[in-house]
Design a protein around this motif. Structure first.
Motif, PDB file in Angstrom:
ATOM      1  N   VAL A   1      13.257  -1.657  -1.769  1.00 41.53           N
ATOM      2  CA  VAL A   1      12.454  -2.669  -2.445  1.00 41.53           C
ATOM      3  C   VAL A   1      11.672  -3.473  -1.408  1.00 41.53           C
ATOM      4  O   VAL A   1      10.487  -3.756  -1.586  1.00 41.53           O
TER       5      VAL A   1
ATOM      6  N   VAL B   1       4.527  -2.630   1.795  1.00 41.04           N
ATOM      7  CA  VAL B   1       3.359  -1.782   1.535  1.00 41.04           C
ATOM      8  C   VAL B   1       2.351  -2.531   0.667  1.00 41.04           C
ATOM      9  O   VAL B   1       1.141  -2.492   0.920  1.00 41.04           O
TER      10      VAL B   1
ATOM     11  N   GLU C   1       8.770  -1.532  -0.196  1.00 40.30           N
ATOM     12  CA  GLU C   1       7.686  -1.508  -1.183  1.00 40.30           C
ATOM     13  C   GLU C   1       6.880  -2.805  -1.134  1.00 40.30           C
ATOM     14  O   GLU C   1       5.654  -2.791  -1.231  1.00 40.30           O
ATOM     15  N   TYR C   2       7.564  -3.934  -0.984  1.00 40.96           N
ATOM     16  CA  TYR C   2       6.855  -5.210  -0.851  1.00 40.96           C
ATOM     17  C   TYR C   2       5.964  -5.199   0.387  1.00 40.96           C
ATOM     18  O   TYR C   2       4.837  -5.702   0.353  1.00 40.96           O
TER      19      TYR C   2
END
Length: 94
Positions: free
Chosen positions: A52, A58, A55-56
């Protein structure tokens, strides 16, 4: 005698036999080690929570790139002229 069957990393059974008072302690220690190994294997198969965070990261990089493109566009003379004309037209209507 106490017998405890553990599974090693290759999936093969390992048999241990312990006897007496020391054997009871050793059997409990071995059982705890087997349970700890089982817990670690369970944790290893669960999805990682760190994904997670990646992903943040990116999304933040993509948002920063998009903001850089917008700043570059807004600094161009063509866009400045276009926005100035829009504001002038809006103020002349009022």
């Amino acid at each position: 005698m106490n017998e405890l069957t553990a599974i090693n990393g290759d999936g093969l059974a390992i048999r241990h036999s312990f006897g007496g008072a020391v054997g009871d302690w050793a059997a409990r220690a071995q059982r705890a080690a087997v349970m700890l190994d089982a817990r670690w294997r369970t944790l290893a198969t669960e999805p990682e929570e760190g994904a997670v965070t990646a992903e943040y990261a990116v999304v933040l990089v993509a948002a920063t790139g998009f903001a850089a493109i917008l700043v570059a566009l807004l600094k161009s003379d063509t866009i400045k002229t276009l926005l100035t004309n829009i504001v002038k037209k809006a103020l002349s209507v009022a």
